[in-house]
Design a protein around this motif. Structure first.
Motif, mmCIF file in Angstrom:
data_model
loop_
_atom_site.group_PDB
_atom_site.id
_atom_site.type_symbol
_atom_site.label_atom_id
_atom_site.label_comp_id
_atom_site.label_asym_id
_atom_site.label_seq_id
_atom_site.Cartn_x
_atom_site.Cartn_y
_atom_site.Cartn_z
ATOM 1 N N GLU A 21 0.829 -1.194 0.000
ATOM 2 C CA GLU A 21 0.000 0.000 0.000
ATOM 3 C C GLU A 21 0.875 1.260 0.000
ATOM 4 O OE1 GLU A 21 -3.265 2.267 2.845
ATOM 5 O OE2 GLU A 21 -2.876 0.117 3.129
ATOM 6 N N ARG A 22 1.933 1.234 0.777
ATOM 7 C CA ARG A 22 2.838 2.384 0.821
ATOM 8 C C ARG A 22 3.507 2.606 -0.532
ATOM 9 N NH1 ARG A 22 8.417 2.644 4.229
ATOM 10 N NH2 ARG A 22 9.075 4.745 3.600
ATOM 11 N N VAL A 23 3.862 1.512 -1.212
ATOM 12 C CA VAL A 23 4.466 1.630 -2.540
ATOM 13 C C VAL A 23 3.511 2.353 -3.484
ATOM 14 C CG1 VAL A 23 5.228 0.341 -4.572
ATOM 15 C CG2 VAL A 23 5.956 -0.389 -2.298
ATOM 16 N N VAL A 24 2.238 1.952 -3.468
ATOM 17 C CA VAL A 24 1.249 2.573 -4.350
ATOM 18 C C VAL A 24 1.089 4.054 -4.024
ATOM 19 C CG1 VAL A 24 -1.189 2.606 -4.989
ATOM 20 C CG2 VAL A 24 0.003 0.425 -4.765
ATOM 21 N N LEU A 25 1.015 4.382 -2.733
ATOM 22 C CA LEU A 25 0.843 5.779 -2.338
ATOM 23 C C LEU A 25 2.049 6.631 -2.739
ATOM 24 C CD1 LEU A 25 -0.740 5.332 1.211
ATOM 25 C CD2 LEU A 25 -1.887 6.058 -0.891
ATOM 26 N N VAL A 26 3.251 6.098 -2.558
ATOM 27 C CA VAL A 26 4.455 6.849 -2.923
ATOM 28 C C VAL A 26 4.520 7.044 -4.433
ATOM 29 C CG1 VAL A 26 6.978 6.739 -2.993
ATOM 30 C CG2 VAL A 26 5.770 6.176 -0.878
ATOM 31 N N GLU A 27 4.162 6.018 -5.196
ATOM 32 C CA GLU A 27 4.167 6.161 -6.652
ATOM 33 C C GLU A 27 3.156 7.210 -7.109
ATOM 34 O OE1 GLU A 27 5.588 2.088 -8.757
ATOM 35 O OE2 GLU A 27 3.603 2.022 -7.880
ATOM 36 N N GLN A 28 1.961 7.164 -6.537
ATOM 37 C CA GLN A 28 0.945 8.137 -6.925
ATOM 38 C C GLN A 28 1.390 9.557 -6.602
ATOM 39 O OE1 GLN A 28 -2.456 6.663 -4.786
ATOM 40 N NE2 GLN A 28 -3.102 5.289 -6.440
ATOM 41 N N ALA A 29 1.902 9.757 -5.383
ATOM 42 C CA ALA A 29 2.373 11.086 -4.994
ATOM 43 C C ALA A 29 3.535 11.531 -5.872
ATOM 44 C CB ALA A 29 2.791 11.077 -3.519
ATOM 45 N N GLY A 30 4.430 10.617 -6.184
ATOM 46 C CA GLY A 30 5.573 10.950 -7.025
ATOM 47 C C GLY A 30 5.162 11.395 -8.407
ATOM 48 N N HIS A 31 4.211 10.692 -9.017
ATOM 49 C CA HIS A 31 3.781 11.069 -10.360
ATOM 50 C C HIS A 31 2.981 12.366 -10.348
ATOM 51 C CE1 HIS A 31 5.291 7.767 -12.792
ATOM 52 N NE2 HIS A 31 5.001 6.949 -11.794
ATOM 53 N N ARG A 32 2.257 12.644 -9.268
ATOM 54 C CA ARG A 32 1.604 13.952 -9.168
ATOM 55 C C ARG A 32 2.646 15.068 -9.112
ATOM 56 N NH1 ARG A 32 -2.090 11.396 -5.582
ATOM 57 N NH2 ARG A 32 -0.977 12.231 -3.774
ATOM 58 N N THR A 33 3.726 14.811 -8.373
ATOM 59 C CA THR A 33 4.776 15.823 -8.283
ATOM 60 C C THR A 33 5.495 15.989 -9.617
ATOM 61 O OG1 THR A 33 5.080 15.306 -5.942
ATOM 62 C CG2 THR A 33 6.851 16.510 -7.021
ATOM 63 N N LEU A 34 5.700 14.890 -10.350
ATOM 64 C CA LEU A 34 6.285 15.012 -11.690
ATOM 65 C C LEU A 34 5.421 15.888 -12.582
ATOM 66 C CD1 LEU A 34 7.561 11.403 -12.573
ATOM 67 C CD2 LEU A 34 8.934 13.437 -12.121
ATOM 68 N N ALA A 35 4.104 15.692 -12.509
ATOM 69 C CA ALA A 35 3.205 16.533 -13.304
ATOM 70 C C ALA A 35 3.328 17.994 -12.890
ATOM 71 C CB ALA A 35 1.764 16.046 -13.137
ATOM 72 N N ALA A 36 3.455 18.234 -11.586
ATOM 73 C CA ALA A 36 3.583 19.613 -11.104
ATOM 74 C C ALA A 36 4.878 20.250 -11.594
ATOM 75 C CB ALA A 36 3.531 19.628 -9.575
ATOM 76 N N THR A 37 5.970 19.481 -11.645
ATOM 77 C CA THR A 37 7.236 20.054 -12.130
ATOM 78 C C THR A 37 7.148 20.387 -13.613
ATOM 79 O OG1 THR A 37 8.173 17.859 -12.578
ATOM 80 C CG2 THR A 37 8.587 18.795 -10.403
ATOM 81 N N VAL A 38 6.448 19.554 -14.371
ATOM 82 C CA VAL A 38 6.278 19.832 -15.800
ATOM 83 C C VAL A 38 5.519 21.144 -15.987
ATOM 84 C CG1 VAL A 38 5.062 19.063 -17.878
ATOM 85 C CG2 VAL A 38 6.467 17.464 -16.595
ATOM 86 N N ARG A 39 4.444 21.316 -15.230
ATOM 87 C CA ARG A 39 3.660 22.546 -15.373
ATOM 88 C C ARG A 39 4.443 23.748 -14.855
ATOM 89 N NH1 ARG A 39 -1.111 20.929 -17.104
ATOM 90 N NH2 ARG A 39 -1.901 18.887 -16.508
ATOM 91 N N ARG A 40 5.212 23.530 -13.796
ATOM 92 C CA ARG A 40 6.006 24.637 -13.243
ATOM 93 C C ARG A 40 7.066 25.110 -14.248
ATOM 94 N NH1 ARG A 40 8.949 28.078 -11.657
ATOM 95 N NH2 ARG A 40 9.530 28.610 -9.516
ATOM 96 N N GLN A 41 7.619 24.143 -15.009
ATOM 97 C CA GLN A 41 8.628 24.500 -16.005
ATOM 98 C C GLN A 41 8.014 25.041 -17.299
ATOM 99 O OE1 GLN A 41 10.583 20.458 -15.502
ATOM 100 N NE2 GLN A 41 12.365 21.682 -16.039
ATOM 101 N N GLY A 42 6.710 24.850 -17.448
ATOM 102 C CA GLY A 42 6.080 25.284 -18.690
ATOM 103 C C GLY A 42 6.292 24.333 -19.837
ATOM 104 N N LEU A 43 6.615 23.062 -19.529
ATOM 105 C CA LEU A 43 6.859 22.073 -20.594
ATOM 106 C C LEU A 43 5.562 21.339 -20.904
ATOM 107 C CD1 LEU A 43 10.174 20.551 -19.225
ATOM 108 C CD2 LEU A 43 9.942 22.162 -21.110
ATOM 109 N N PHE A 44 4.690 21.950 -21.731
ATOM 110 C CA PHE A 44 3.490 21.245 -22.087
ATOM 111 C C PHE A 44 3.099 21.548 -23.512
ATOM 112 C CE2 PHE A 44 3.154 24.930 -19.766
ATOM 113 C CZ PHE A 44 1.894 25.421 -19.505
ATOM 114 N N LEU A 45 2.302 20.632 -24.043
ATOM 115 C CA LEU A 45 1.968 20.706 -25.459
ATOM 116 C C LEU A 45 0.775 21.614 -25.718
ATOM 117 C CD1 LEU A 45 2.340 16.933 -26.328
ATOM 118 C CD2 LEU A 45 4.038 18.737 -26.510
#
Length: 557
Positions: free
Chosen positions: A520-544
């Motif tokens: 369960e912890r693995v799933v939660l960490v993965e989900q949080a990590g991918h949300r943060t990856l999405a946030a870094t992409v938007r913060r950098q302005g790297l979107f299509l």
């Protein structure tokens, strides 16, 4: 950081699968390259020995020729180094085996040395992530050489033959670089784009494994680009395409899958590298690549410790398989030793699957050998040509499933024993079947007995590393300004940590006799990590889709 407690969802003893073990996969994009390289590296030495009437020396030239099977997915700058190390490793193992064979004929000692060599080869190949065919070819050559009659005076000449054939194999492996010097990087980028397109087509609603597969493909593409040497303009264009794949992973709803697939198709062709429009934040992206190049890689010795259980498992399993073969009176115990060595994968479940594949492939392979023997015995040239054809077939088929390639490997190995002199086919078939069954059975029992309890510890370490990488990236996202490349480096580190976490979790979940895993912890960490990856992409302005530029992302776990 998530405070969710570990949930004991992993049983101590897992069911061993049968369904799907023999299922055929899709062939590799470059299935023909290792197949043709194997023939091109092996044919000249073998045909030369045939013309000289010295096929009895073919085992030594084959040691060098088989090095051409390695590093086909590496960029040529990295491939040159890897192939050189493979040749040196092959010749080094051969040297130990030949010197041992010249000093003693005690079968117990020979099997013991073979098991120790197999363990060293397994650990080094896993630690360096050398890729297929990994340690199996090295172990086959060193184990077979242990039982070749030898004197100390013959050893230098035999090693020279192996080294000369290895030099030729190096040239064969590097040859395609003259025609398409950026081929490996283009393929890795195309695979990342295809994986990202498949995931983006789901709009982000795809399975977690699809997301993990895309993350792994993107990470592999970056690894290929980072190892490619000089950063030319085409390579910078490839880097920008990998950024597009990363954007698709982080923000799939904002991505056009067909555009990603079109770029992937173009990369697989012979035209120029597609030039995507520059993205906002692209400068930071390239600075981040520079920072990663300057950071270097982890020292090899830091990767050896976690492989200790696999080393012990390989040593014990190979030794016991060889001893059992000797006890049964089989004349070639190294076949049982190599069978056991070929089983050991990242965990017990995968080891079981490889055992089933090995047994099925070998049993069908001896039938192929029985059918080919009349043709191979017509003339020495027919024997050589049969071996070359089987070598091509093995490399062409093994990527679809190990058992399918083994159908060609088995008769080839049996025919190689006849290079020195023709032998009784019935005896060869009987011994091969017995050694296959003994090696697979004893090797798997040893894998069950030698537990890998460290896999749970490594999962905890991977979880901690992913959580720390996520927290670091989230802090940078929250800051009003970050230095160029800093946020990109943090994003890349988080992506790598998530890929490592998924690989570690998969490996740990296939082991027996360990404490319950925190799934369960693995799933939660993965989900949080991918949300943060999405946030870094938007913060950098790297979107299509620039209409999404005003969105913000919650980076809390």
């Amino acid at each position: 950081m998530s405070s969710a407690p570990p949930t004991p969802t992993t049983p101590r003893v897992r069911r061993l699968p049968l369904a799907g073990v023999l299922r055929l996969g899709r062939p590799s994009d470059i299935w023909f390259k290792p197949a043709l390289s194997a023939v091109a590296s092996m044919a000249p030495p073998n045909l030369t020995l045939l013309a000289l009437g010295r096929l009895d020396l073919a085992m030594y030239t084959m040691a060098g020729s088989l090095c051409a099977l390695y590093a086909h997915n590496r960029p040529y700058a990295a491939r040159a180094r890897v192939l050189a190390w493979v040749v040196l490793g092959m010749v080094g193992g051969l040297a130990v085996a030949l010197v041992t064979a010249s000093l003693t004929t005690n079968a117990i000692v020979l099997v013991t040395v073979g098991a120790l060599l197999a363990a060293v080869q397994k650990v080094v190949c896993d630690a360096t992530r050398i890729g297929p065919p990994a340690h199996v070819v090295l172990t086959f050559i060193s184990s077979a050489s242990l039982f070749a009659p030898q004197t100390l005076g013959q050893v230098p000449g035999h090693l020279a033959l192996a080294l000369a054939a290895g030099a030729w194999a190096w040239l064969v492996g590097m040859g395609p670089g003259l025609v398409r010097p950026d081929g490996p990087e283009r393929r890795a980028t195309a695979q990342a784009l295809d994986a990202a397109a498949t995931y983006a087509a789901t709009g982000g609603s795809g399975a977690a494994r699809a997301r993990a597969a895309t993350a792994a493909a993107v990470q592999a593409a970056w690894q290929s680009l980072l190892a490619a040497g000089t950063r030319s303009e085409p390579r910078r264009a490839l880097e920008r395409l990998v950024v597009r794949a990363e954007v698709a992973l982080a923000a799939p709803a904002d991505t056009e899958p067909e555009q990603l697939r079109a770029w992937a198709r173009a990369l697989r062709g012979r035209g120029p590298v597609p030039q995507p429009d520059d993205l906002t934040g692209a400068a930071d992206e390239l600075v981040g690549v520079d920072a990663e190049l300057a950071a270097g890689t982890r020292p090899l010795w830091t990767r050896l410790g976690p492989l200790t259980p696999l080393a012990v498992r390989t040593t014990v399993g190979c030794a016991l398989a060889g001893y059992a073969s000797l006890a049964l009176g089989v004349g070639r115990p190294y076949w049982a030793l190599v069978t056991a060595a070929s089983l050991y994968q990242a965990n017990l479940t995968l080891t079981w699957s490889r055992g089933v594949q090995r047994v099925v492939g070998n049993l069908v392979g001896v039938l192929v050998f029985a059918a080919l023997v009349p043709l191979a015995h017509l003339h020495a040239a027919a024997l050589v040509l049969c071996c070359l054809a089987l070598n091509f077939g093995a490399e062409a088929l093994i990527g679809r499933n190990y058992w399918l390639g083994s159908i060609c490997v088995t008769p080839m190995a049996l025919l190689i024993t006849e290079f020195a002199r023709l032998q009784d086919s019935g005896e060869l078939i009987t011994e091969r079947v017995v050694d296959t069954l003994v090696g697979a059975l004893v090797g798997f029992v040893a894998a069950v007995a030698v537990t890998n309890r460290r896999s749970g510890d490594r999962l905890e370490q991977a979880l901690t590393a992913a959580e720390r990488a996520r927290e670091h990236a989230a802090r940078l996202v929250a800051e009003p300004y970050s230095a160029p490349g800093v946020l990109e480096s943090a994003r890349r580190a988080l992506a790598a940590a998530l890929v490592d976490l998924r690989a570690t979790a998969d490996a740990a979940s296939g082991e027996w006799w360990q404490r319950a895993l925190p799934q369960e912890r693995v799933v939660l960490v993965e989900q949080a990590g991918h949300r943060t990856l999405a946030a870094t992409v938007r913060r950098q302005g790297l979107f299509l889709d620039r209409r999404t530029s005003g969105r913000t992302e919650d980076v809390r776990p």
